[in-house]
Design a protein around this motif. Structure first.
Motif, PDB file in Angstrom:
ATOM      1  N   MET A  27      33.533 -50.890 -49.932  1.00  0.00           N
ATOM      2  CA  MET A  27      34.263 -51.771 -50.157  1.00  0.00           C
ATOM      3  C   MET A  27      34.829 -51.377 -48.253  1.00  0.00           C
ATOM      4  O   MET A  27      35.038 -50.383 -48.381  1.00  0.00           O
ATOM      5  N   SER A  28      34.624 -52.245 -47.755  1.00  0.00           N
ATOM      6  CA  SER A  28      34.806 -52.021 -46.225  1.00  0.00           C
ATOM      7  C   SER A  28      36.745 -51.790 -45.903  1.00  0.00           C
ATOM      8  O   SER A  28      37.062 -52.407 -47.097  1.00  0.00           O
ATOM      9  N   ASP A  29      37.006 -50.868 -45.043  1.00  0.00           N
ATOM     10  CA  ASP A  29      38.172 -50.973 -44.834  1.00  0.00           C
ATOM     11  C   ASP A  29      38.901 -52.367 -44.194  1.00  0.00           C
ATOM     12  O   ASP A  29      39.804 -53.041 -44.566  1.00  0.00           O
ATOM     13  N   SER A  30      38.205 -53.530 -43.652  1.00  0.00           N
ATOM     14  CA  SER A  30      38.340 -54.296 -43.308  1.00  0.00           C
ATOM     15  C   SER A  30      38.600 -54.934 -45.049  1.00  0.00           C
ATOM     16  O   SER A  30      38.911 -56.082 -44.352  1.00  0.00           O
ATOM     17  N   ASP A  31      36.877 -54.998 -45.436  1.00  0.00           N
ATOM     18  CA  ASP A  31      37.444 -55.957 -46.498  1.00  0.00           C
ATOM     19  C   ASP A  31      39.107 -55.362 -47.679  1.00  0.00           C
ATOM     20  O   ASP A  31      39.843 -56.088 -48.569  1.00  0.00           O
ATOM     21  N   LEU A  32      39.165 -54.333 -47.360  1.00  0.00           N
ATOM     22  CA  LEU A  32      40.594 -53.470 -48.023  1.00  0.00           C
ATOM     23  C   LEU A  32      41.377 -53.999 -47.823  1.00  0.00           C
ATOM     24  O   LEU A  32      42.558 -54.381 -48.229  1.00  0.00           O
ATOM     25  N   TYR A  33      41.570 -54.237 -46.436  1.00  0.00           N
ATOM     26  CA  TYR A  33      43.041 -55.401 -45.911  1.00  0.00           C
ATOM     27  C   TYR A  33      42.971 -56.563 -46.521  1.00  0.00           C
ATOM     28  O   TYR A  33      44.632 -57.165 -46.588  1.00  0.00           O
ATOM     29  N   GLU A  34      41.456 -57.212 -46.614  1.00  0.00           N
ATOM     30  CA  GLU A  34      42.087 -58.543 -47.253  1.00  0.00           C
ATOM     31  C   GLU A  34      42.789 -58.361 -48.334  1.00  0.00           C
ATOM     32  O   GLU A  34      43.119 -59.155 -48.888  1.00  0.00           O
ATOM     33  N   ALA A  35      41.492 -57.946 -49.389  1.00  0.00           N
ATOM     34  CA  ALA A  35      42.077 -57.630 -51.131  1.00  0.00           C
ATOM     35  C   ALA A  35      43.592 -56.907 -51.371  1.00  0.00           C
ATOM     36  O   ALA A  35      44.005 -57.296 -52.380  1.00  0.00           O
ATOM     37  N   ASP A  36      43.696 -55.998 -50.775  1.00  0.00           N
ATOM     38  CA  ASP A  36      44.765 -54.708 -51.213  1.00  0.00           C
ATOM     39  C   ASP A  36      45.332 -54.418 -49.948  1.00  0.00           C
ATOM     40  O   ASP A  36      45.452 -52.944 -49.355  1.00  0.00           O
ATOM     41  N   ILE A  37      46.081 -55.163 -49.945  1.00  0.00           N
ATOM     42  CA  ILE A  37      46.831 -54.542 -47.837  1.00  0.00           C
ATOM     43  C   ILE A  37      48.194 -53.390 -48.556  1.00  0.00           C
ATOM     44  O   ILE A  37      48.186 -52.447 -47.312  1.00  0.00           O
TER      45      ILE A  37
ATOM     46  N   ARG B  28      46.123 -46.004 -47.074  1.00  0.00           N
ATOM     47  CA  ARG B  28      44.361 -45.665 -46.778  1.00  0.00           C
ATOM     48  C   ARG B  28      44.946 -44.946 -44.173  1.00  0.00           C
ATOM     49  O   ARG B  28      44.667 -43.919 -44.027  1.00  0.00           O
ATOM     50  N   GLN B  29      45.534 -46.358 -44.038  1.00  0.00           N
ATOM     51  CA  GLN B  29      45.169 -46.296 -42.816  1.00  0.00           C
ATOM     52  C   GLN B  29      46.121 -45.125 -41.739  1.00  0.00           C
ATOM     53  O   GLN B  29      46.126 -44.285 -41.117  1.00  0.00           O
ATOM     54  N   ALA B  30      47.345 -45.296 -42.531  1.00  0.00           N
ATOM     55  CA  ALA B  30      48.464 -44.179 -42.344  1.00  0.00           C
ATOM     56  C   ALA B  30      47.950 -43.137 -42.050  1.00  0.00           C
ATOM     57  O   ALA B  30      48.220 -42.279 -41.573  1.00  0.00           O
ATOM     58  N   GLU B  31      47.720 -42.819 -43.272  1.00  0.00           N
ATOM     59  CA  GLU B  31      47.139 -41.166 -43.581  1.00  0.00           C
ATOM     60  C   GLU B  31      46.230 -41.560 -42.596  1.00  0.00           C
ATOM     61  O   GLU B  31      45.938 -40.052 -41.703  1.00  0.00           O
ATOM     62  N   LEU B  32      44.396 -41.511 -42.598  1.00  0.00           N
ATOM     63  CA  LEU B  32      44.182 -41.358 -41.535  1.00  0.00           C
ATOM     64  C   LEU B  32      44.827 -41.656 -39.840  1.00  0.00           C
ATOM     65  O   LEU B  32      44.256 -40.201 -39.403  1.00  0.00           O
ATOM     66  N   LEU B  33      45.319 -42.343 -39.418  1.00  0.00           N
ATOM     67  CA  LEU B  33      45.867 -42.064 -38.369  1.00  0.00           C
ATOM     68  C   LEU B  33      47.015 -41.139 -37.901  1.00  0.00           C
ATOM     69  O   LEU B  33      46.799 -40.146 -36.786  1.00  0.00           O
ATOM     70  N   ARG B  34      46.937 -40.346 -38.851  1.00  0.00           N
ATOM     71  CA  ARG B  34      48.269 -38.911 -38.867  1.00  0.00           C
ATOM     72  C   ARG B  34      47.828 -37.987 -38.820  1.00  0.00           C
ATOM     73  O   ARG B  34      47.058 -36.605 -38.192  1.00  0.00           O
ATOM     74  N   ARG B  35      46.085 -38.144 -39.410  1.00  0.00           N
ATOM     75  CA  ARG B  35      44.925 -36.709 -39.443  1.00  0.00           C
ATOM     76  C   ARG B  35      44.196 -36.631 -37.863  1.00  0.00           C
ATOM     77  O   ARG B  35      44.031 -36.506 -37.256  1.00  0.00           O
ATOM     78  N   HIS B  36      44.096 -38.349 -38.100  1.00  0.00           N
ATOM     79  CA  HIS B  36      43.815 -38.571 -36.462  1.00  0.00           C
ATOM     80  C   HIS B  36      44.827 -37.800 -35.373  1.00  0.00           C
ATOM     81  O   HIS B  36      44.951 -37.091 -34.187  1.00  0.00           O
TER      82      HIS B  36
END
Length: 147
Positions: free
Chosen positions: A1-11, A17-25
């Motif tokens: 499932m892409s992140d855009s699909d996940l956005y629609e399915a389970d915010i 997931r996005q917060a963790e990626l941004l912290r790592r970045h």
């Protein structure tokens, strides 16, 4: 499932997931940029600001409505409660208010909304006249109480 699909399915899962990626970045770690859902992150950041403004607006309308009811029926048994509610809603609005919101809040429009919400009677009593035009500024609504 892409992140855009996940956005629609389970915010919730998407946001974690996005917060963790941004912290790592932010920590300098190389992460797959394709995994960071930039368009939806930008949308969510804008939504945070809109939500905060909407919360302030909601509290201001309720403060105005309670003030109007207390003015329209000053001898009603609920008048002290209405006055207290108006103070509480002003406090809540003040807590969430930020200066950039001032240019985006039309107090006259909020006042008209509060007028529309006024009941026609209270305990069978018609209201005393209240101003048809907003008699207060945003600054006055948000002012810290004296004392």
């Amino acid at each position: 499932m892409s992140d855009s699909d996940l956005y629609e399915a389970d915010i919730l899962l998407w946001s974690e997931r996005q917060a963790e990626l941004l912290r790592r970045h932010a920590a300098g770690e190389r992460v797959n940029d394709a995994a960071i859902d930039w368009p939806n992150i930008a949308e969510e950041i804008e939504d945070v600001g809109r939500s905060e403004r909407n919360a302030v607006v909601s509290h201001l309308v309720l403060a105005l409505l309670h003030d109007l009811k207390a003015e329209a029926w000053p001898l009603a048994r609920d008048a002290p409660h209405w006055r207290a509610e108006a103070v509480g809603h002003r406090d809540e609005a003040r807590r969430s208010f930020s200066p950039s919101m001032a240019q985006r809040i039309d107090v006259a429009k909020l006042y008209r909304e509060a007028l529309r919400r006024m009941p026609e009677t209270n305990d069978g009593q018609a209201p005393l006249p209240v101003p048809a035009v907003c008699p207060i500024t945003l600054a006055e609504l948000l002012a810290e109480p004296e004392g």
